[in-house]
Design an enzyme around this catalytic site. Sequence first.
Site, short mmCIF file in Angstrom:
data_model
loop_
_atom_site.label_atom_id
_atom_site.label_comp_id
_atom_site.label_asym_id
_atom_site.label_seq_id
_atom_site.Cartn_x
_atom_site.Cartn_y
_atom_site.Cartn_z
N TYR A 143 0.85 -1.21 0.00
CA TYR A 143 0.00 0.00 0.00
C TYR A 143 0.88 1.25 0.00
O TYR A 143 0.66 2.18 -0.78
CB TYR A 143 -0.88 -0.06 1.25
CG TYR A 143 -1.76 1.14 1.48
CD1 TYR A 143 -2.78 1.47 0.59
CD2 TYR A 143 -1.61 1.92 2.63
CE1 TYR A 143 -3.62 2.56 0.84
CE2 TYR A 143 -2.45 3.00 2.88
CZ TYR A 143 -3.45 3.31 1.98
OH TYR A 143 -4.28 4.38 2.23
N LYS A 147 1.28 4.20 -2.83
CA LYS A 147 1.01 5.61 -2.58
C LYS A 147 2.22 6.49 -2.94
O LYS A 147 2.05 7.61 -3.43
CB LYS A 147 0.60 5.83 -1.11
CG LYS A 147 -0.77 5.24 -0.77
CD LYS A 147 -1.89 5.92 -1.55
CE LYS A 147 -3.27 5.38 -1.25
NZ LYS A 147 -4.32 5.98 -2.09
C1 AKB Z 1 -4.93 2.30 6.36
O1 AKB Z 1 -4.90 1.99 7.56
O2 AKB Z 1 -4.54 1.56 5.45
C2 AKB Z 1 -5.43 3.68 5.99
C3 AKB Z 1 -4.33 4.68 5.92
C4 AKB Z 1 -3.68 5.18 7.13
O3 AKB Z 1 -3.98 5.09 4.84
N1 AKB Z 1 -6.42 4.10 6.93
#
Ligand code: AKB
Length: 318
Positions: A143, A147
């Site tokens: 993730y 990003k």
């Molecule tokens: C997550 O926990 O993946 C999201 C974030 C902090 O981007 N809430």
Amino acid sequence: MAKRILVTGSYGQIGTELVDELRNRYSGENVIATGRKKPPEVLTEDGPYHRLDVLDETQLHTLLVELNVDTVIHNASVLSATGEKNPQLAYRTNIQGSFNVLEATRALNLDQVQIPSSIAVFGPSTPRENTPNDTIMRPTSMYGVSKVAIELLGEYYTKRFGIDFRSLRYPGIISSEAMPGGGTTDYAVEIFYEALKNKKYTCFLRKDSMLPMMYMPDCIKCTIDLMEAKEEDLAHRSFNITAMSFTPEDIANEIKKHIPEFEIEYEPDYRQDIADSWPKSIDDSVAREEWGWEPEYDLESMTKDMLEKLSERLDIEY
Ligand code: AKB
């Protein structure tokens, strides 16, 4: 001039409340909610909803042209915990999906595109306290990697093609309407539901896991404030934002002030590793200086408001 705003991921945790507020401000027909599924009724009551899969470039371009869209807020995203379970899905949805949106913005000469980023862009080698806006970004989650790619691609498209890309590094978002799905900070929402329904909660993070957080009204405010900021005031394109930092133990103690019998246990799972790689607190002075960001809610006022709103919605007294 009235904007024509298309929001992807419109039935997600942020999308649901964002579409509602945008429709209040820009009128229903000017805010187009989109998503891959059949929408909840609330998104079709006051304005249009269209099915859209951003991985389908033709469908994306056609919709943007036919609906005369000038601004896109691309919220559709796979979050951190789901991204660790299925990194391939996170790559496709987050990186390829955002690339398609950036390309459409360029090709169709749209006025602005906002794509959320996250505190997940930071990693274990980043300073974890009061993390600056411009610092080391070497995340260890898929993730986070996605990003960072989005921020860099967006900034590249701004420099290379002159598009107006903007991005907020959201912390954990706490809200009383739609549930978050698949994030590491989701515990901070689940805890309220469980406190009201069962008076106890088993937390998937350690009790001392400090993370940056924000209440939904502040999240909606900063998203719209950044969209409305004058482009000439922005020296940056990607911004740290925060409102508070707390641990599971802190929020449990705050809930106990309202529900004294509430109990919490801790059973950390794979999400602990993700949380341990993220900042404990964030320096958002760049957002404050460039476009006047200022949060309203802290842990105490957020907890009080969350319990009031949720108890009313769930019809549970406390
Ligand atoms: C997550 O926990 O993946 C999201 C974030 C902090 O981007 N809430």
